[in-house]
Design an enzyme around this catalytic site. Structure first.
Site, mmCIF file in Angstrom:
data_model
loop_
_atom_site.group_PDB
_atom_site.id
_atom_site.type_symbol
_atom_site.label_atom_id
_atom_site.label_comp_id
_atom_site.label_asym_id
_atom_site.label_seq_id
_atom_site.Cartn_x
_atom_site.Cartn_y
_atom_site.Cartn_z
ATOM 1 N N HIS A 123 0.845 -1.202 0.000
ATOM 2 C CA HIS A 123 0.000 0.000 0.000
ATOM 3 C C HIS A 123 0.884 1.257 0.000
ATOM 4 O O HIS A 123 1.749 1.424 0.856
ATOM 5 C CB HIS A 123 -0.955 0.009 1.197
ATOM 6 C CG HIS A 123 -2.015 1.047 1.051
ATOM 7 N ND1 HIS A 123 -3.217 0.802 0.412
ATOM 8 C CD2 HIS A 123 -2.030 2.362 1.392
ATOM 9 C CE1 HIS A 123 -3.925 1.924 0.392
ATOM 10 N NE2 HIS A 123 -3.240 2.883 0.985
ATOM 11 N N ALA A 124 0.646 2.149 -0.970
ATOM 12 C CA ALA A 124 1.539 3.300 -1.172
ATOM 13 C C ALA A 124 1.568 4.228 0.041
ATOM 14 O O ALA A 124 0.558 4.440 0.709
ATOM 15 C CB ALA A 124 1.091 4.079 -2.407
ATOM 16 N N HIS B 170 -0.124 12.005 -5.964
ATOM 17 C CA HIS B 170 -0.692 12.034 -4.610
ATOM 18 C C HIS B 170 0.424 11.870 -3.563
ATOM 19 O O HIS B 170 0.540 12.665 -2.625
ATOM 20 C CB HIS B 170 -1.730 10.906 -4.466
ATOM 21 C CG HIS B 170 -2.264 10.736 -3.074
ATOM 22 N ND1 HIS B 170 -3.437 11.333 -2.642
ATOM 23 C CD2 HIS B 170 -1.773 10.067 -1.997
ATOM 24 C CE1 HIS B 170 -3.640 11.022 -1.367
ATOM 25 N NE2 HIS B 170 -2.645 10.248 -0.951
ATOM 26 N N GLU B 171 1.236 10.840 -3.750
ATOM 27 C CA GLU B 171 2.307 10.569 -2.776
ATOM 28 C C GLU B 171 3.340 11.697 -2.770
ATOM 29 O O GLU B 171 3.837 12.106 -1.719
ATOM 30 C CB GLU B 171 2.981 9.227 -3.075
ATOM 31 C CG GLU B 171 2.080 8.012 -2.909
ATOM 32 C CD GLU B 171 1.427 7.912 -1.548
ATOM 33 O OE1 GLU B 171 1.992 8.404 -0.554
ATOM 34 O OE2 GLU B 171 0.306 7.363 -1.469
ATOM 35 N N HIS C 67 2.426 14.526 -0.630
ATOM 36 C CA HIS C 67 2.771 14.354 0.794
ATOM 37 C C HIS C 67 4.219 14.796 1.029
ATOM 38 O O HIS C 67 4.520 15.504 1.988
ATOM 39 C CB HIS C 67 2.659 12.882 1.197
ATOM 40 C CG HIS C 67 1.248 12.382 1.378
ATOM 41 N ND1 HIS C 67 0.340 12.987 2.207
ATOM 42 C CD2 HIS C 67 0.601 11.310 0.859
ATOM 43 C CE1 HIS C 67 -0.806 12.303 2.191
ATOM 44 N NE2 HIS C 67 -0.675 11.281 1.368
ATOM 45 N N GLU D 134 -3.683 14.948 2.549
ATOM 46 C CA GLU D 134 -4.133 14.113 1.437
ATOM 47 C C GLU D 134 -4.451 14.925 0.186
ATOM 48 O O GLU D 134 -4.465 14.398 -0.922
ATOM 49 C CB GLU D 134 -5.373 13.303 1.853
ATOM 50 C CG GLU D 134 -5.162 12.373 3.036
ATOM 51 C CD GLU D 134 -4.019 11.390 2.815
ATOM 52 O OE1 GLU D 134 -3.736 11.033 1.657
ATOM 53 O OE2 GLU D 134 -3.376 11.001 3.820
ATOM 54 N N HIS E 96 -6.842 0.353 5.447
ATOM 55 C CA HIS E 96 -6.840 1.327 6.545
ATOM 56 C C HIS E 96 -7.473 0.811 7.824
ATOM 57 O O HIS E 96 -7.281 1.403 8.884
ATOM 58 C CB HIS E 96 -7.507 2.621 6.082
ATOM 59 C CG HIS E 96 -6.821 3.226 4.883
ATOM 60 N ND1 HIS E 96 -6.833 2.630 3.643
ATOM 61 C CD2 HIS E 96 -6.064 4.336 4.739
ATOM 62 C CE1 HIS E 96 -6.143 3.351 2.779
ATOM 63 N NE2 HIS E 96 -5.662 4.404 3.408
ATOM 64 N N TYR F 261 -9.732 11.493 3.807
ATOM 65 C CA TYR F 261 -9.885 11.405 2.345
ATOM 66 C C TYR F 261 -11.184 12.068 1.882
ATOM 67 O O TYR F 261 -11.246 12.593 0.781
ATOM 68 C CB TYR F 261 -9.826 9.950 1.876
ATOM 69 C CG TYR F 261 -8.528 9.269 2.246
ATOM 70 C CD1 TYR F 261 -7.339 9.613 1.611
ATOM 71 C CD2 TYR F 261 -8.476 8.308 3.242
ATOM 72 C CE1 TYR F 261 -6.144 8.991 1.951
ATOM 73 C CE2 TYR F 261 -7.293 7.685 3.592
ATOM 74 C CZ TYR F 261 -6.125 8.033 2.948
ATOM 75 O OH TYR F 261 -4.946 7.427 3.289
HETATM 76 O O1 X8Z Z 1 -4.309 5.286 1.023
HETATM 77 C C1 X8Z Z 1 -4.248 6.088 0.107
HETATM 78 C C2 X8Z Z 1 -2.905 6.570 -0.397
HETATM 79 C C3 X8Z Z 1 -1.914 6.704 0.683
HETATM 80 S S1 X8Z Z 1 -2.294 7.998 1.766
HETATM 81 C C4 X8Z Z 1 -2.375 5.605 -1.421
HETATM 82 N N1 X8Z Z 1 -5.381 6.503 -0.507
HETATM 83 C C5 X8Z Z 1 -6.695 6.040 -0.102
HETATM 84 C C6 X8Z Z 1 -6.914 4.572 -0.431
HETATM 85 O O2 X8Z Z 1 -6.107 3.986 -1.156
HETATM 86 O O3 X8Z Z 1 -7.912 4.009 0.027
HETATM 87 C C7 X8Z Z 1 -5.449 7.470 -1.582
HETATM 88 C C8 X8Z Z 1 -6.892 7.563 -1.943
HETATM 89 C C9 X8Z Z 1 -7.664 6.893 -0.860
HETATM 90 ZN ZN ZN Z 2 -2.166 9.915 1.008
#
Ligand code: X8Z
Ligand code: ZN
Length: 621
Positions: free
Chosen positions: A349-350, A379-380, A383, A407, A511, A521
């Site tokens: 997960h990024a 997106h990354e 950050h 975010e 998450h 988000y």
């Molecule tokens: O978790 C993330 C990023 C890292 S902060 C990749 N996002 C959420 C997800 O993947 O559920 C970005 C969009 C929503």
């Molecule tokens: Zn993020």
């Protein structure tokens, strides 16, 4: 001249498993306690930054190479950091407890922040349990493998890249259902018991911080008494647009997978191009509004041009620097992990990492060459840009103005990157194809709505779900029932296979096991359009009076004034309350849906009329 003062030295020696540190003494200068407090905070800043660096290194080592040794090292460092944080908290709260007469607002803000200790408030043994549970749940999520469809091959399919690709590309209902069910059964179910324990310890920590439960503690990051109501209000404003897009998508999917639909109006969750049905851009090709006009899915073009993950990061860096923002430092290019390694398990997960020493910043992403991943790279990098902008701030302010701000930075930039105008600029869209006509705009806005508008109810319900668990509204016997109740109510979707309390489908989303707050988000999705509108105005790329410059067409590439405005806000970190920072960035002090509504207005009109023509009534039972 300073008066003679009484000085009491308190030496604090704190130790963790193997390491010790000496906390600076607080010299109780009764006449100038305020300046003593300031000095003390400056001292502990160095100490905390150093411990944060050590613990982040251990965490990185583990996340990029999951093994027992790294797990132990990470846990040890995490305990040390928690212990140091708690010592400081104790020291500060005892010594400065009664000092509400302090005048310096900055000092008061720092002390207020230090007083919220979070999970570090737990007794050592409990903290250890808490950290172990979080690690083991994330490890389970990151290493889950599932079995293939209709073959007897080995069960070696992983979420990234295998399942993500299948959900994105396959149109075979049986396979989608199989992989959806496998993933939810195998990733979520087994952590249900751990999650219950984790909730209990989390709430114990919240109580030690004088909150009723952890959901309440999370919300303090927004520094607003009305945050829950404000978010609900935003959702109510945006719901009609969501229901419009839901209705259109449902009608189009019914044409493809007719037998999967009944008259309840709900969409089966496995047909939306994404494991969690959280954003739907991957099914764009099944329902293009104007198939003869161009589209922003440039995946094939990227592959054709030989794009690599590195190239994608360079393209992103170039955008940021074109605005006069900070380039990614050398360490970033040397140390980031931008492709999934073949020889070891990693947390795919990024994420974007600040190593707390002002030098080391890294991204970890199992990047694929796709349009979606190009957006995630921005997106990354957003950050990291934020972290670079506030790196001069004291430790306690080195965070987003609120979690949603963090975010929103990269996404704001990506709103420009993804415009047909910009994609053409960087050679990913054909120069000979017209892009300024209404029909191409509708195609574009529709693709954007599949990403942004579809995401709204999902990003809202994840924490609504956890608030209900944290505050006891829902107990373990209802974990899965409640999850699907909210999924139906907010998203209008249903599971593709029978779900019971044996399952724990929320746990199939990163998450939840990784314990990352999610309201950020939702907030981000709203405020990134406010940021976009403001930066576009600054860059003279948008004007509400000029129909030739609509908000959705704006590209702030190369605008130094927009860059400066963004940097002004970001560099403040969390040193001021977010409305003040938002004022700097947008002239507004409140979150509001007018920018996102304005951006999508042409699409909303179009959807309303098309749904009417199709006799597709928005909403569900
Ligand atoms: O978790 C993330 C990023 C890292 S902060 C990749 N996002 C959420 C997800 O993947 O559920 C970005 C969009 C929503
Ligand atoms: Zn993020």
């Amino acid at each position: 001249m300073k008066m003679e003062t009484l000085q009491i030295s308190i030496f604090l020696l704190a130790c963790s498993l193997s390491a010790c540190w000496t906390l600076p003494s607080i010299r109780k200068n009764e006449n100038d306690l305020e300046s003593e407090a300031r000095d003390y905070l400056a001292e502990i800043d160095r100490l905390t930054s150093q411990k944060c660096y050590e613990s982040t290194v251990a965490e990185w080592d583990y996340a990029t190479d999951i093994n027992t040794q790294n797990e132990k090292a990470k846990l040890k460092m995490s305990l040390e950091l928690a212990k140091l944080t708690k010592e400081i908290w104790t020291n500060v709260t005892i010594t400065f407890k009664e000092r509400q007469d302090f005048k310096d607002p900055d000092l008061l803000r720092k002390l207020k922040k230090i007083r919220v200790l979070g999970s570090a408030a737990l007794p050592d043994d409990e903290y250890k349990k808490y950290a172990q549970l979080e690690t083991s749940m994330t490890k389970h999520y990151s290493t889950t493998k599932v079995c293939p469809f209709e073959t007897r091959e080995a069960c070696i399919y992983s979420l990234e890249p295998d399942l993500t690709k299948i959900m994105r590309e396959s149109r075979y209902e049986g396979a989608l259902r199989h992989f959806w069910t496998q993933w939810h059964d195998k990733s979520g179910g087994p952590i249900k018991k751990s999650y219950k324990q984790f909730i209990e310890i989390s709430n114990q920590a919240a109580k030690l911080n004088n909150f009723n439960d952890m959901g309440e503690l999370w919300l303090t990051a927004y520094e607003s008494e009305t945050i829950k109501d404000d978010v609900e209000q935003l959702w109510q404003t945006l719901k009609p647009l969501y229901q419009n897009i839901h209705a259109y998508v449902r009608a189009k999917l019914r044409n493809v997978y007719g037998d999967q639909f009944s008259d309840d109006g709900l969409i089966p969750a496995h047909l939306l191009g994404n494991m969690w049905a959280q954003s739907w851009e991957n099914i764009y090709s099944l329902m293009v509004p104007y198939p003869k006009k161009s589209s922003i899915d440039v995946t094939q073009e990227m592959i054709k041009q030989g794009y690599t993950p590195l190239k994608m990061f360079q393209v992103a860096d170039e955008f940021f620097t074109s605005m006069g923002l900070i380039p990614m430092p050398n360490e970033f290019w040397k140390q980031s992990l931008i492709e999934k390694p073949k020889n070891r398990e990693v947390v795919c997960h990024a994420s974007a990492w600040d190593f707390c020493n002002g030098k080391d910043f890294r991204i970890k992403q199992c990047t694929r060459v796709t349009t979606k991943d190009l957006v995630i790279v921005h997106h990354e990098m957003g950050h990291i840009q934020y972290q670079l902008q506030y790196k001069h701030q004291p430790y306690i302010y080195r965070e987003g103005a609120n979690p949603g701000f963090h975010e929103a930075v990269g996404d704001t930039i990506a709103l420009s990157v993804i415009t047909p105008k910009h994609l053409r600029k960087i050679g990913l869209l054909d120069k000979t194809v017209p892009i300024d006509d209404h029909e191409t705009s509708i195609n574009f806005l529709f693709a954007m709505a599949l990403e942004k508008i579809a995401f709204l109810p999902f990003s809202y319900l994840i924490d609504k779900y956890r608030w209900d668990i944290f505050d006891g509204t829902v107990d373990e016997s209802q974990y899965n029932t409640h999850w699907w109740k909210l999924r139906k109510e907010y998203q209008g979707i249903k599971p593709p296979s029978v779900r019971t309390e044996e399952h724990f489908d929320a746990g199939a989303k990163f998450h939840i096991p990784a314990n990352v707050e999610y309201l950020r988000y939702f907030v981000s999705t709203v405020i990134q359009f406010q940021f976009h509108r403001s930066l576009c105005t600054e860059a003279s790329q948008y004007s509400p009076e000029d129909p030739a410059k609509p908000l959705h067409n704006c590209d702030i590439y190369g605008s130094k004034v927009a860059g400066a405005k963004l940097a002004d806000g970001l560099s403040m970190g969390s040193s001021r309350k977010w409305p003040e920072i938002m004022k700097v960035m947008t002239g507004q002090e409140k979150m509001d849906a007018s920018a996102i509504r304005e951006y999508f207005k042409p699409l909303e009109d179009w959807l309303t009329s098309v749904n009417e023509k199709m006799r597709e009534t928005p909403g569900w039972n």
